[in-house]
Design a protein around this motif. Structure first.
Motif, short mmCIF file in Angstrom:
data_model
loop_
_atom_site.label_atom_id
_atom_site.label_comp_id
_atom_site.label_asym_id
_atom_site.label_seq_id
_atom_site.Cartn_x
_atom_site.Cartn_y
_atom_site.Cartn_z
N GLU A 63 122.36 -9.92 38.01
CA GLU A 63 121.65 -9.43 36.83
C GLU A 63 120.31 -8.80 37.20
OE1 GLU A 63 121.68 -12.88 34.34
OE2 GLU A 63 123.67 -12.43 33.56
N SER A 64 119.65 -9.33 38.21
CA SER A 64 118.37 -8.73 38.60
C SER A 64 118.64 -7.40 39.31
CB SER A 64 117.62 -9.67 39.55
OG SER A 64 118.28 -9.72 40.80
N ALA A 65 117.62 -6.55 39.30
CA ALA A 65 117.75 -5.25 39.96
C ALA A 65 118.05 -5.45 41.44
CB ALA A 65 116.47 -4.44 39.77
N GLU A 66 117.44 -6.48 42.03
CA GLU A 66 117.64 -6.73 43.45
C GLU A 66 119.09 -7.09 43.74
OE1 GLU A 66 115.25 -9.87 45.01
OE2 GLU A 66 115.99 -9.61 47.06
N ASP A 67 119.63 -8.04 42.92
CA ASP A 67 121.02 -8.48 43.15
C ASP A 67 122.02 -7.34 42.90
OD1 ASP A 67 120.19 -10.95 43.94
OD2 ASP A 67 120.61 -11.93 42.02
N ARG A 68 121.75 -6.57 41.84
CA ARG A 68 122.65 -5.44 41.58
C ARG A 68 122.60 -4.45 42.73
NH1 ARG A 68 122.74 -3.75 35.25
NH2 ARG A 68 122.40 -5.81 34.37
N GLY A 69 121.40 -4.26 43.26
CA GLY A 69 121.25 -3.36 44.40
C GLY A 69 122.06 -3.84 45.59
N LEU A 70 122.07 -5.18 45.81
CA LEU A 70 122.84 -5.74 46.92
C LEU A 70 124.34 -5.50 46.73
CD1 LEU A 70 120.99 -9.15 47.47
CD2 LEU A 70 121.08 -7.22 49.07
N VAL A 71 124.81 -5.67 45.48
CA VAL A 71 126.24 -5.46 45.21
C VAL A 71 126.59 -3.99 45.41
CG1 VAL A 71 127.99 -5.46 43.39
CG2 VAL A 71 126.48 -7.44 43.67
N ASP A 72 125.74 -3.10 44.88
CA ASP A 72 126.03 -1.66 45.03
C ASP A 72 126.06 -1.25 46.50
OD1 ASP A 72 126.17 -1.47 42.32
OD2 ASP A 72 124.19 -0.56 42.05
N ALA A 73 125.10 -1.78 47.25
CA ALA A 73 125.04 -1.43 48.67
C ALA A 73 126.27 -1.97 49.40
CB ALA A 73 123.76 -1.99 49.30
N ALA A 74 126.71 -3.18 49.02
CA ALA A 74 127.88 -3.77 49.68
C ALA A 74 129.13 -2.96 49.38
CB ALA A 74 128.05 -5.22 49.22
N VAL A 75 129.28 -2.54 48.12
CA VAL A 75 130.46 -1.74 47.75
C VAL A 75 130.45 -0.43 48.55
CG1 VAL A 75 131.50 -0.39 45.88
CG2 VAL A 75 130.83 -2.77 45.49
N ALA A 76 129.27 0.17 48.68
CA ALA A 76 129.18 1.42 49.44
C ALA A 76 129.54 1.19 50.91
CB ALA A 76 127.77 2.00 49.32
N THR A 77 129.07 0.07 51.47
CA THR A 77 129.39 -0.24 52.87
C THR A 77 130.88 -0.49 53.03
OG1 THR A 77 127.20 -1.20 53.21
CG2 THR A 77 128.91 -1.84 54.77
N LEU A 78 131.45 -1.23 52.07
CA LEU A 78 132.89 -1.56 52.15
C LEU A 78 133.77 -0.33 51.98
CD1 LEU A 78 132.91 -4.89 50.12
CD2 LEU A 78 133.49 -4.63 52.55
N ALA A 79 133.21 0.74 51.45
CA ALA A 79 134.00 1.96 51.27
C ALA A 79 134.00 2.85 52.52
CB ALA A 79 133.47 2.75 50.06
N ARG A 80 133.43 2.33 53.62
CA ARG A 80 133.44 3.08 54.88
C ARG A 80 134.18 2.26 55.95
NH1 ARG A 80 128.01 3.74 53.26
NH2 ARG A 80 127.31 2.28 54.87
N PRO A 81 135.52 2.21 55.86
CA PRO A 81 136.29 1.29 56.71
C PRO A 81 136.08 1.50 58.21
CG PRO A 81 137.72 2.90 55.64
CD PRO A 81 136.39 3.00 54.98
N LEU A 82 135.91 2.74 58.63
CA LEU A 82 135.82 2.96 60.08
C LEU A 82 134.48 2.49 60.66
CD1 LEU A 82 137.67 6.38 60.39
CD2 LEU A 82 138.51 4.09 60.94
N ASP A 83 133.50 2.25 59.77
CA ASP A 83 132.24 1.66 60.22
C ASP A 83 132.35 0.14 60.32
OD1 ASP A 83 131.23 4.17 60.22
OD2 ASP A 83 129.98 3.93 58.43
N LEU A 84 133.35 -0.43 59.66
CA LEU A 84 133.53 -1.89 59.65
C LEU A 84 134.60 -2.33 60.63
CD1 LEU A 84 133.52 -2.42 55.78
CD2 LEU A 84 131.62 -2.79 57.36
N PHE A 85 135.64 -1.51 60.74
CA PHE A 85 136.78 -1.82 61.61
C PHE A 85 136.98 -0.61 62.51
CE2 PHE A 85 137.38 -3.71 57.36
CZ PHE A 85 137.19 -5.03 57.70
N ALA A 86 136.20 -0.58 63.58
CA ALA A 86 136.15 0.61 64.42
C ALA A 86 137.40 0.70 65.30
CB ALA A 86 134.89 0.58 65.27
N LEU A 87 138.00 1.87 65.28
CA LEU A 87 139.22 2.12 66.06
C LEU A 87 138.89 3.02 67.24
CD1 LEU A 87 141.50 2.80 62.96
CD2 LEU A 87 141.60 0.80 64.48
#
Ligand code: ZN
Length: 204
Positions: A63-87
Protein backbone atom coordinates in the motif's frame (compact mmCIF):
# COMPACT_ATOMS: atom_id res chain seq x y z
CA UNK A 1 11.76 -42.96 -20.46
CA UNK A 2 9.63 -42.03 -23.45
CA UNK A 3 6.50 -42.69 -21.38
CA UNK A 4 7.43 -39.77 -19.14
CA UNK A 5 7.33 -37.19 -21.88
CA UNK A 6 3.58 -36.85 -22.51
CA UNK A 7 2.80 -37.02 -18.79
CA UNK A 8 5.15 -34.20 -17.97
CA UNK A 9 3.89 -32.07 -20.83
CA UNK A 10 0.32 -32.49 -19.64
CA UNK A 11 1.30 -31.38 -16.13
CA UNK A 12 3.03 -28.29 -17.46
CA UNK A 13 0.10 -27.38 -19.69
CA UNK A 14 -2.45 -27.86 -16.93
CA UNK A 15 -0.38 -25.73 -14.61
CA UNK A 16 -0.28 -22.90 -17.13
CA UNK A 17 -3.99 -23.07 -17.91
CA UNK A 18 -6.00 -23.76 -14.77
CA UNK A 19 -3.99 -24.93 -11.76
CA UNK A 20 -3.30 -21.35 -10.71
CA UNK A 21 -6.96 -20.89 -9.88
CA UNK A 22 -6.87 -23.48 -7.12
CA UNK A 23 -3.24 -23.17 -6.13
CA UNK A 24 -2.78 -23.18 -2.35
CA UNK A 25 -0.40 -20.33 -1.74
CA UNK A 26 -0.23 -21.08 1.98
CA UNK A 27 1.39 -24.40 1.09
CA UNK A 28 4.45 -22.66 -0.23
CA UNK A 29 7.71 -22.57 1.67
CA UNK A 30 9.40 -19.20 1.99
CA UNK A 31 12.77 -19.26 0.28
CA UNK A 32 11.72 -21.93 -2.20
CA UNK A 33 10.30 -21.28 -5.67
CA UNK A 34 9.43 -23.52 -8.62
CA UNK A 35 10.73 -23.26 -12.15
CA UNK A 36 9.57 -25.41 -15.06
CA UNK A 37 11.67 -25.46 -18.20
CA UNK A 38 10.40 -27.23 -21.32
CA UNK A 39 12.54 -27.63 -24.42
CA UNK A 40 10.45 -28.03 -27.57
CA UNK A 41 12.22 -27.74 -30.90
CA UNK A 42 13.71 -24.25 -31.19
CA UNK A 43 11.68 -23.01 -28.26
CA UNK A 44 12.17 -23.05 -24.52
CA UNK A 45 9.11 -22.39 -22.37
CA UNK A 46 9.65 -21.47 -18.74
CA UNK A 47 7.28 -20.89 -15.86
CA UNK A 48 8.30 -19.51 -12.47
CA UNK A 49 6.41 -19.38 -9.18
CA UNK A 50 8.09 -17.76 -6.20
CA UNK A 51 6.78 -16.62 -2.80
CA UNK A 52 6.39 -12.88 -2.36
CA UNK A 53 8.73 -13.25 0.62
CA UNK A 54 11.50 -14.38 -1.75
CA UNK A 55 11.00 -11.66 -4.33
CA UNK A 56 10.13 -8.49 -2.38
CA UNK A 57 10.56 -9.65 1.24
CA UNK A 58 6.88 -9.31 2.24
CA UNK A 59 3.50 -10.84 1.42
CA UNK A 60 1.08 -8.21 2.70
CA UNK A 61 -0.73 -6.03 0.21
CA UNK A 62 1.60 -3.28 -0.96
CA UNK A 63 0.00 0.00 0.00
CA UNK A 64 2.85 2.41 0.67
CA UNK A 65 4.57 4.04 -2.28
CA UNK A 66 7.78 2.27 -1.26
CA UNK A 67 6.20 -1.20 -1.19
CA UNK A 68 4.37 -0.63 -4.46
CA UNK A 69 7.64 0.50 -5.97
CA UNK A 70 9.28 -2.75 -4.82
CA UNK A 71 6.51 -4.83 -6.42
CA UNK A 72 6.69 -2.88 -9.68
CA UNK A 73 10.45 -3.20 -9.80
CA UNK A 74 10.24 -6.94 -9.10
CA UNK A 75 7.69 -7.48 -11.87
CA UNK A 76 9.93 -5.58 -14.27
CA UNK A 77 12.94 -7.67 -13.23
CA UNK A 78 10.96 -10.90 -13.56
CA UNK A 79 10.00 -9.92 -17.10
CA UNK A 80 13.65 -10.19 -18.20
CA UNK A 81 14.24 -13.96 -18.07
CA UNK A 82 17.68 -13.97 -19.68
CA UNK A 83 18.96 -11.66 -16.93
CA UNK A 84 17.72 -14.14 -14.30
CA UNK A 85 18.43 -17.45 -16.01
CA UNK A 86 21.45 -16.79 -18.18
CA UNK A 87 22.02 -19.19 -21.06
CA UNK A 88 25.25 -19.77 -23.00
CA UNK A 89 25.68 -17.33 -25.88
CA UNK A 90 26.14 -20.33 -28.19
CA UNK A 91 22.49 -21.26 -27.67
CA UNK A 92 21.48 -18.03 -29.42
CA UNK A 93 18.32 -17.53 -27.36
CA UNK A 94 16.08 -14.48 -27.45
CA UNK A 95 12.88 -13.68 -25.60
CA UNK A 96 9.68 -14.13 -27.60
CA UNK A 97 7.23 -13.59 -24.72
CA UNK A 98 7.63 -12.70 -21.06
CA UNK A 99 4.99 -11.90 -18.50
CA UNK A 100 5.13 -11.52 -14.74
CA UNK A 101 2.53 -10.75 -12.11
CA UNK A 102 1.79 -10.90 -8.41
CA UNK A 103 -0.91 -13.31 -7.21
CA UNK A 104 -2.57 -13.24 -3.78
CA UNK A 105 -4.91 -15.63 -1.99
CA UNK A 106 -7.07 -12.88 -0.43
CA UNK A 107 -10.22 -13.94 -2.26
CA UNK A 108 -10.61 -17.37 -0.65
CA UNK A 109 -9.61 -16.61 2.96
CA UNK A 110 -13.00 -16.98 4.64
CA UNK A 111 -11.56 -17.53 8.10
CA UNK A 112 -10.14 -14.02 8.07
CA UNK A 113 -13.56 -12.55 7.36
CA UNK A 114 -15.18 -14.29 10.34
CA UNK A 115 -12.60 -12.87 12.72
CA UNK A 116 -13.08 -9.51 11.11
CA UNK A 117 -16.79 -9.47 12.04
CA UNK A 118 -16.15 -10.47 15.69
CA UNK A 119 -13.62 -7.75 16.20
CA UNK A 120 -15.82 -5.07 14.69
CA UNK A 121 -18.16 -5.39 17.69
CA UNK A 122 -15.51 -4.91 20.37
CA UNK A 123 -15.26 -1.22 19.73
CA UNK A 124 -12.53 0.22 21.96
CA UNK A 125 -9.42 1.71 20.46
CA UNK A 126 -7.05 -0.92 21.76
CA UNK A 127 -9.05 -3.78 20.28
CA UNK A 128 -9.26 -1.90 17.00
CA UNK A 129 -5.52 -1.71 16.94
CA UNK A 130 -5.08 -5.44 17.56
CA UNK A 131 -7.65 -6.07 14.91
CA UNK A 132 -5.63 -4.09 12.39
CA UNK A 133 -2.67 -6.38 12.92
CA UNK A 134 -4.74 -9.54 12.53
CA UNK A 135 -6.49 -8.05 9.57
CA UNK A 136 -3.18 -7.75 7.86
CA UNK A 137 -1.91 -11.19 8.75
CA UNK A 138 -5.05 -13.15 7.98
CA UNK A 139 -6.76 -11.44 5.10
CA UNK A 140 -3.66 -10.73 3.10
CA UNK A 141 -2.25 -14.23 3.51
CA UNK A 142 0.47 -15.33 1.16
CA UNK A 143 1.39 -14.00 -2.22
CA UNK A 144 3.37 -15.43 -5.08
CA UNK A 145 4.99 -13.95 -8.10
CA UNK A 146 4.24 -15.82 -11.30
CA UNK A 147 6.13 -15.45 -14.55
CA UNK A 148 5.94 -17.16 -17.92
CA UNK A 149 8.54 -17.00 -20.64
CA UNK A 150 8.94 -18.20 -24.18
CA UNK A 151 12.39 -18.17 -25.71
CA UNK A 152 13.45 -18.88 -29.25
CA UNK A 153 16.93 -20.38 -29.64
CA UNK A 154 19.10 -20.86 -32.71
CA UNK A 155 20.83 -23.83 -31.00
CA UNK A 156 18.68 -24.94 -28.08
CA UNK A 157 20.87 -28.03 -27.52
CA UNK A 158 23.63 -25.58 -26.52
CA UNK A 159 21.50 -24.29 -23.65
CA UNK A 160 23.16 -26.78 -21.35
CA UNK A 161 24.32 -24.53 -18.51
CA UNK A 162 21.91 -22.14 -16.88
CA UNK A 163 23.38 -19.54 -14.58
CA UNK A 164 20.85 -18.53 -11.93
CA UNK A 165 21.51 -14.82 -11.56
CA UNK A 166 18.00 -14.99 -10.06
CA UNK A 167 19.63 -15.46 -6.66
CA UNK A 168 21.61 -12.23 -7.06
CA UNK A 169 18.49 -10.33 -8.08
CA UNK A 170 16.45 -11.67 -5.12
CA UNK A 171 18.52 -11.97 -1.92
CA UNK A 172 15.70 -13.69 0.03
CA UNK A 173 15.41 -16.55 -2.47
CA UNK A 174 17.26 -19.66 -1.31
CA UNK A 175 16.26 -22.42 -3.68
CA UNK A 176 14.40 -23.20 -6.90
CA UNK A 177 12.84 -26.59 -7.50
CA UNK A 178 13.41 -27.01 -11.21
CA UNK A 179 11.70 -29.42 -13.56
CA UNK A 180 13.30 -29.76 -16.96
CA UNK A 181 11.54 -31.44 -19.87
CA UNK A 182 13.35 -32.43 -23.04
CA UNK A 183 12.82 -35.08 -25.72
CA UNK A 184 14.54 -37.49 -23.36
CA UNK A 185 12.09 -37.01 -20.51
CA UNK A 186 11.46 -34.98 -17.39
CA UNK A 187 14.00 -34.51 -14.63
CA UNK A 188 13.75 -32.68 -11.33
CA UNK A 189 16.58 -30.60 -9.93
CA UNK A 190 17.10 -28.40 -6.91
CA UNK A 191 19.17 -25.31 -7.59
CA UNK A 192 20.36 -23.54 -4.48
CA UNK A 193 21.86 -20.16 -3.76
CA UNK A 194 25.22 -21.81 -2.87
CA UNK A 195 25.54 -23.45 -6.28
CA UNK A 196 23.44 -21.37 -8.66
CA UNK A 197 24.20 -23.26 -11.86
CA UNK A 198 22.12 -25.95 -13.56
CA UNK A 199 24.02 -28.40 -15.76
CA UNK A 200 21.74 -29.95 -18.38
CA UNK A 201 24.36 -31.71 -20.48
CA UNK A 202 22.89 -35.13 -19.66
CA UNK A 203 19.44 -33.99 -20.78
CA UNK A 204 20.25 -33.88 -24.51
ZN1 ZN B 1 4.04 -17.05 2.02
Amino acid sequence: MTRLVPTALIILTASAATADETRQLDAHEHGVGQLNIAFDGDQIAMELHAPGADIVGFEYTAESAEDRGLVDAAVATLARPLDLFALPAAAGCSVVQASASLESEEANDEHGHEDHAEHEEEGDDHAEHDHEDEHHAEEDGHTEFHAEYLLNCANPAQATLIDFAYFDAFPNALELEVQVITDRGATAFEVERDAPVLDLRDMF
